[in-house]
Design a protein around this motif. Sequence first.
Motif: not given
Length: 149
Positions: A44, A78-81, A98, A101-102, A104, A122, A125
């Motif tokens: 993250f 990267l899962k969370t940004l 990404l 990534c789940t 954003m 994604c 997401l």
Amino acid sequence: GKTANSAFFNQKSDGNGIGVGKGRQNANDNSLQAKLRAARAQGFLNFSSSGLVSVPDQIYNLDKCIESEERFWEIEPLKTLDFSFNRITTISEEVGNLIECTSMKFRDNLIRDIPDSLFRECSSLRHLDLGKNKIVILNDSIGHCSTLK
């Protein structure tokens, strides 16, 4: 009342989207590298309220900027940004890299357009926060992101 330091808002960028003032380049570079290292270890990344004008390019390919003491097999995707509360104007098409990534968050920026790759690539997401931006139209590619809740 207090007045804002106008020099802060007129800073040059260091190429990573982080404003650079006199004597601050090394501190910002170290901060960016530390956050990227933590993101590779934990999956993250939080750049909320960081004064960014763009998303640092390294974000889209974290596994390609590994430092000498890191091991590639220990890199977490990267899962969370979170890039909320900045002055970001665009999101690169590379956001499509990404794929794991789940979540954003780009809340409260100056973003006008969302790249198709965000919705097309994604596929994991689930949460996307684009509130309080300058977005006028979301194109049809949003239909490709069926996992959004």
